[in-house]
Design a protein around this motif. Structure first.
Motif, short mmCIF file in Angstrom:
data_model
loop_
_atom_site.label_atom_id
_atom_site.label_comp_id
_atom_site.label_asym_id
_atom_site.label_seq_id
_atom_site.Cartn_x
_atom_site.Cartn_y
_atom_site.Cartn_z
N PRO A 149 17.33 16.61 -7.62
CA PRO A 149 17.40 17.98 -8.16
C PRO A 149 16.05 18.71 -8.08
O PRO A 149 15.36 18.88 -9.09
N ALA A 150 15.68 19.15 -6.90
CA ALA A 150 14.35 19.74 -6.68
C ALA A 150 14.08 20.96 -7.54
O ALA A 150 12.94 21.22 -7.93
N SER A 151 15.12 21.74 -7.85
CA SER A 151 14.93 22.96 -8.63
C SER A 151 14.74 22.69 -10.12
O SER A 151 14.38 23.60 -10.88
N GLU A 152 14.96 21.43 -10.54
CA GLU A 152 14.83 21.08 -11.95
C GLU A 152 13.63 20.18 -12.23
O GLU A 152 13.28 19.97 -13.40
N GLN A 153 13.00 19.65 -11.19
CA GLN A 153 11.95 18.65 -11.36
C GLN A 153 10.56 19.23 -11.12
O GLN A 153 10.34 19.97 -10.16
N HIS A 154 9.62 18.87 -12.00
CA HIS A 154 8.23 19.29 -11.89
C HIS A 154 7.36 18.12 -11.38
O HIS A 154 7.62 16.97 -11.69
N LEU A 155 6.34 18.46 -10.62
CA LEU A 155 5.40 17.46 -10.14
C LEU A 155 4.52 16.99 -11.28
O LEU A 155 3.89 17.80 -11.97
N ILE A 156 4.44 15.68 -11.49
CA ILE A 156 3.64 15.11 -12.58
C ILE A 156 2.38 14.43 -12.05
O ILE A 156 1.28 14.70 -12.52
N VAL A 157 2.51 13.52 -11.09
CA VAL A 157 1.33 12.88 -10.49
C VAL A 157 1.54 12.74 -8.99
O VAL A 157 2.67 12.63 -8.50
N VAL B 223 0.89 -1.17 0.00
CA VAL B 223 0.00 0.00 0.00
C VAL B 223 0.92 1.21 0.00
O VAL B 223 1.77 1.34 0.89
N ALA B 224 0.81 2.08 -1.01
CA ALA B 224 1.83 3.10 -1.15
C ALA B 224 1.34 4.36 -1.86
O ALA B 224 0.51 4.30 -2.75
N TYR B 225 1.91 5.48 -1.42
CA TYR B 225 1.85 6.71 -2.21
C TYR B 225 2.81 6.55 -3.38
O TYR B 225 3.86 5.91 -3.27
N ASP B 226 2.47 7.16 -4.51
CA ASP B 226 3.30 7.12 -5.70
C ASP B 226 3.32 8.51 -6.31
O ASP B 226 2.26 9.03 -6.68
N VAL B 227 4.51 9.11 -6.41
CA VAL B 227 4.64 10.49 -6.89
C VAL B 227 5.72 10.53 -7.95
O VAL B 227 6.86 10.11 -7.70
N PHE B 228 5.38 11.02 -9.14
CA PHE B 228 6.34 11.15 -10.23
C PHE B 228 6.75 12.61 -10.39
O PHE B 228 5.92 13.52 -10.25
N THR B 229 8.02 12.82 -10.73
CA THR B 229 8.50 14.15 -11.11
C THR B 229 9.30 14.03 -12.40
O THR B 229 9.83 12.96 -12.73
N ALA B 230 9.41 15.14 -13.13
CA ALA B 230 10.18 15.14 -14.38
C ALA B 230 10.66 16.55 -14.70
O ALA B 230 10.04 17.54 -14.30
N ALA B 231 11.76 16.63 -15.41
CA ALA B 231 12.28 17.93 -15.85
C ALA B 231 11.32 18.58 -16.84
O ALA B 231 11.16 19.80 -16.85
N ASP B 232 10.69 17.76 -17.67
CA ASP B 232 9.70 18.24 -18.64
C ASP B 232 8.34 18.35 -17.95
O ASP B 232 7.77 17.34 -17.54
#
Length: 246
Positions: free
Chosen positions: A213-221, A123-132
């Motif tokens: 790299p928090a300053s380069e990554q955008h929240l996706i889901v 059972v888990a949270y799932d969070v994606f980030t991406a530069a784009d």
């Protein structure tokens, strides 16, 4: 982790509750049966079902308002013991273009249960980030998983880096790669059936301890659900999932 694309389903039914809050329900049995409302979404997401020799899954939206969504999923899967069959989830719909470094809080809470825990699942949270910022929502450059429950002999991707303290709790942190995507999995020692936290604290830890790299990554889901591997019929119930990202 979900590896499938989101597909929309028309299996949505809604009826008014009050002028402020609406009661909405949906039965999602298609592979990617999908529902959205009040800033939330739910997906049946049987992305790995081809690895099973038998089984099925349906997900049901029970209630929704601006303050959260309630849903449950009933599944049974056999075969392909070490393969994830699905990731039924509830998600917070997020505005694209938000860099992780610019987000102040990711406050969330969830209450969940399993009717039968003689299963292999997490059972888990799932969070994606991406530069784009327009990256497809089926993957990312980085993936954060917060395992609130682990049943049976299942493990995250990667290797254990030891225990860490984040958001007031102790977790075992696993780090590895799913293809090119770097995966960070924070695993609770025992199930946490009622959980509230600021998920931004996990990203702060990833940045300081793992070079994220928090300053380069955008929240996706931003999603919460369960990954079934195998087990007889059982029901995963989320009494309420909520999130506030700002």
């Amino acid at each position: 982790m979900q590896l499938s694309l989101l597909f929309l389903s028309s299996l949505v039914a809604a009826s008014p509750l009050t002028s402020v809050e609406k009661r909405q329900a949906a039965t999602l049995c298609e592979q990617y049966g999908y529902w959205s409302g009040n800033g939330y979404e739910v997906n049946n997401n049987n992305w790995g079902r081809d690895a099973a020799t038998g089984g099925s899954q349906c997900t049901y939206v029970d209630n929704s308002s601006g303050s959260g969504v309630s849903w449950h999923a009933t599944w049974q899967w056999s075969g392909g013991e070490d393969n994830v069959k699905s990731y039924p989830y509830g998600g917070k719909q997020v505005a694209r273009g938000q860099k992780i470094s610019a987000i102040s809080t990711m406050e969330t809470s969830v209450s969940w249960s399993y009717s039968d825990t003689n299963i292999r699942a997490n059972v888990a949270y799932d969070v994606f980030t991406a530069a784009d910022p327009d990256h497809v929502n089926s993957s990312g450059d980085h993936e954060l998983m917060i395992w609130l429950g682990r049943f049976g002999n299942v493990y995250p991707i990667g290797s254990s880096t030891g225990t860490v303290n984040v958001a007031g709790r102790t977790w075992e942190l696993f780090v590895g790669y799913n293809g090119a995507m770097k995966v960070y999995s924070y695993v609770a020692a025992s199930p946490i059936n009622s959980y509230s936290a600021n998920v931004k604290e996990f990203f702060n830890h990833m940045e300081s301890a793992q070079g994220f790299p928090a300053s380069e990554q955008h929240l996706i889901v931003f999603q919460m659900g369960t990954e079934p591997f195998t087990g007889g019929e059982t029901t995963f119930t989320v009494d309420n999932f909520s999130a506030n990202i700002s």
